[in-house]
Design a protein around this motif. Structure first.
Motif, PDB file in Angstrom:
ATOM      1  N   GLY A  16       0.805  -1.210   0.000  1.00  0.00           N
ATOM      2  CA  GLY A  16       0.000   0.000   0.000  1.00  0.00           C
ATOM      3  C   GLY A  16       0.840   1.263   0.000  1.00  0.00           C
ATOM      4  N   SER A  17       0.144   2.390   0.117  1.00  0.00           N
ATOM      5  CA  SER A  17       0.791   3.702   0.053  1.00  0.00           C
ATOM      6  C   SER A  17       0.315   4.602   1.187  1.00  0.00           C
ATOM      7  N   LEU A  18       1.180   5.523   1.560  1.00  0.00           N
ATOM      8  CA  LEU A  18       0.845   6.587   2.492  1.00  0.00           C
ATOM      9  C   LEU A  18       1.582   7.839   2.055  1.00  0.00           C
ATOM     10  N   ARG A  19       1.017   8.989   2.385  1.00  0.00           N
ATOM     11  CA  ARG A  19       1.721  10.246   2.170  1.00  0.00           C
ATOM     12  C   ARG A  19       1.842  10.972   3.494  1.00  0.00           C
ATOM     13  N   LEU A  20       3.056  11.194   3.910  1.00  0.00           N
ATOM     14  CA  LEU A  20       3.326  11.945   5.129  1.00  0.00           C
ATOM     15  C   LEU A  20       3.493  13.429   4.788  1.00  0.00           C
ATOM     16  N   SER A  21       3.049  14.250   5.707  1.00  0.00           N
ATOM     17  CA  SER A  21       3.225  15.694   5.579  1.00  0.00           C
ATOM     18  C   SER A  21       3.941  16.220   6.810  1.00  0.00           C
ATOM     19  N   CYS A  22       4.688  17.276   6.619  1.00  0.00           N
ATOM     20  CA  CYS A  22       5.358  17.952   7.725  1.00  0.00           C
ATOM     21  C   CYS A  22       5.168  19.445   7.524  1.00  0.00           C
ATOM     22  N   ALA A  23       4.381  20.045   8.395  1.00  0.00           N
ATOM     23  CA  ALA A  23       4.107  21.472   8.317  1.00  0.00           C
ATOM     24  C   ALA A  23       5.077  22.240   9.202  1.00  0.00           C
ATOM     25  N   ALA A  24       5.683  23.253   8.630  1.00  0.00           N
ATOM     26  CA  ALA A  24       6.669  24.053   9.361  1.00  0.00           C
ATOM     27  C   ALA A  24       6.114  25.434   9.672  1.00  0.00           C
ATOM     28  N   SER A  25       6.470  25.926  10.817  1.00  0.00           N
ATOM     29  CA  SER A  25       6.104  27.293  11.192  1.00  0.00           C
ATOM     30  C   SER A  25       7.283  27.926  11.912  1.00  0.00           C
ATOM     31  N   GLY A  26       7.271  29.241  11.947  1.00  0.00           N
ATOM     32  CA  GLY A  26       8.368  29.938  12.598  1.00  0.00           C
ATOM     33  C   GLY A  26       9.150  30.738  11.572  1.00  0.00           C
ATOM     34  N   ARG A  27      10.400  30.396  11.430  1.00  0.00           N
ATOM     35  CA  ARG A  27      11.262  31.159  10.537  1.00  0.00           C
ATOM     36  C   ARG A  27      11.035  30.766   9.078  1.00  0.00           C
ATOM     37  N   THR A  28      11.656  31.496   8.181  1.00  0.00           N
ATOM     38  CA  THR A  28      11.435  31.343   6.748  1.00  0.00           C
ATOM     39  C   THR A  28      11.755  29.922   6.300  1.00  0.00           C
ATOM     40  N   ILE A  70      10.310  12.379  -1.938  1.00  0.00           N
ATOM     41  CA  ILE A  70      10.246  13.558  -1.075  1.00  0.00           C
ATOM     42  C   ILE A  70       9.981  14.777  -1.955  1.00  0.00           C
ATOM     43  N   SER A  71       9.144  15.670  -1.460  1.00  0.00           N
ATOM     44  CA  SER A  71       8.855  16.901  -2.191  1.00  0.00           C
ATOM     45  C   SER A  71       8.525  17.988  -1.178  1.00  0.00           C
ATOM     46  N   ARG A  72       8.464  19.212  -1.649  1.00  0.00           N
ATOM     47  CA  ARG A  72       8.113  20.313  -0.749  1.00  0.00           C
ATOM     48  C   ARG A  72       7.308  21.348  -1.509  1.00  0.00           C
ATOM     49  N   ASP A  73       6.455  22.041  -0.772  1.00  0.00           N
ATOM     50  CA  ASP A  73       5.678  23.154  -1.306  1.00  0.00           C
ATOM     51  C   ASP A  73       6.025  24.357  -0.440  1.00  0.00           C
ATOM     52  N   ASN A  74       6.889  25.206  -0.944  1.00  0.00           N
ATOM     53  CA  ASN A  74       7.352  26.332  -0.138  1.00  0.00           C
ATOM     54  C   ASN A  74       6.251  27.362   0.106  1.00  0.00           C
ATOM     55  N   ALA A  75       5.261  27.399  -0.751  1.00  0.00           N
ATOM     56  CA  ALA A  75       4.135  28.316  -0.526  1.00  0.00           C
ATOM     57  C   ALA A  75       3.293  27.867   0.663  1.00  0.00           C
ATOM     58  N   LYS A  76       3.330  26.565   0.955  1.00  0.00           N
ATOM     59  CA  LYS A  76       2.548  26.012   2.071  1.00  0.00           C
ATOM     60  C   LYS A  76       3.421  25.655   3.260  1.00  0.00           C
ATOM     61  N   ASN A  77       4.725  25.924   3.165  1.00  0.00           N
ATOM     62  CA  ASN A  77       5.652  25.593   4.264  1.00  0.00           C
ATOM     63  C   ASN A  77       5.535  24.127   4.672  1.00  0.00           C
ATOM     64  N   THR A  78       5.458  23.271   3.685  1.00  0.00           N
ATOM     65  CA  THR A  78       5.217  21.860   3.953  1.00  0.00           C
ATOM     66  C   THR A  78       6.153  20.989   3.118  1.00  0.00           C
ATOM     67  N   VAL A  79       6.640  19.925   3.743  1.00  0.00           N
ATOM     68  CA  VAL A  79       7.410  18.909   3.045  1.00  0.00           C
ATOM     69  C   VAL A  79       6.626  17.595   3.123  1.00  0.00           C
ATOM     70  N   TYR A  80       6.725  16.814   2.061  1.00  0.00           N
ATOM     71  CA  TYR A  80       5.958  15.581   1.957  1.00  0.00           C
ATOM     72  C   TYR A  80       6.887  14.388   1.757  1.00  0.00           C
ATOM     73  N   LEU A  81       6.365  13.223   2.117  1.00  0.00           N
ATOM     74  CA  LEU A  81       7.034  11.971   1.793  1.00  0.00           C
ATOM     75  C   LEU A  81       5.962  11.020   1.273  1.00  0.00           C
ATOM     76  N   GLN A  82       5.971  10.813  -0.030  1.00  0.00           N
ATOM     77  CA  GLN A  82       5.057   9.851  -0.654  1.00  0.00           C
ATOM     78  C   GLN A  82       5.712   8.479  -0.585  1.00  0.00           C
ATOM     79  N   MET A  83       5.025   7.552   0.048  1.00  0.00           N
ATOM     80  CA  MET A  83       5.572   6.214   0.242  1.00  0.00           C
ATOM     81  C   MET A  83       4.698   5.211  -0.472  1.00  0.00           C
ATOM     82  N   ASN A  84       5.257   4.531  -1.456  1.00  0.00           N
ATOM     83  CA  ASN A  84       4.543   3.526  -2.237  1.00  0.00           C
ATOM     84  C   ASN A  84       5.175   2.150  -2.036  1.00  0.00           C
ATOM     85  N   VAL A  85       4.442   1.131  -2.387  1.00  0.00           N
ATOM     86  CA  VAL A  85       4.902  -0.257  -2.277  1.00  0.00           C
ATOM     87  C   VAL A  85       5.521  -0.473  -0.898  1.00  0.00           C
ATOM     88  N   LEU A  86       4.767  -0.135   0.117  1.00  0.00           N
ATOM     89  CA  LEU A  86       5.286  -0.240   1.483  1.00  0.00           C
ATOM     90  C   LEU A  86       5.525  -1.690   1.878  1.00  0.00           C
TER      91      LEU A  86
END
Length: 119
Positions: A16-28, A70-86
């Protein structure tokens, strides 16, 4: 200071698959390269993947190459980890971390999110 909050973990069957998110706040957010690590019970923390501040470069541990992205969206201050074929051996607490551009040390860590892969 940077605060990191992971989400998206859970229980999934092998394959299966999961997508992890990591939301950052604080500094740039763009002042930091970001990484994902994992720690399984009784094992040391292990590097999983990293991404540069602008997303131009990524790195992965060999065991996840071709399965995780791994990917990131700097407009959303978020980094992702798409995990497939777990696989069951991917079971661990997954943590995101930030290191300042120009530094080789991850300074800020999230609290982690549990990923459990059943066989």
């Amino acid at each position: 200071q940077v605060q990191l909050v992971e989400s998206g973990g859970g229980l999934v069957q092998a394959g299966g698959s999961l997508r992890l998110s990591c939301a950052a706040s604080g500094r740039t957010f763009t002042s930091y390269h970001m990484g994902w690590f994992r720690q399984a019970p009784g094992k040391e923390r292990e590097f999983v993947a990293s991404i540069t501040w602008n997303g131009a470069d990524t790195n992965y541990v060999d065991s996840v190459k071709g399965r995780f992205t791994i990917s990131r969206d700097n407009a959303k201050n978020t980094v992702y980890l798409q995990m497939n074929v777990l696989k069951p051996e991917d079971t661990a607490v997954y943590l995101c971390a930030a290191r300042s551009v120009g530094s080789n040390k991850y300074t800020y860590w999230g609290q982690g999110t549990q990923v459990t892969v059943s066989s």
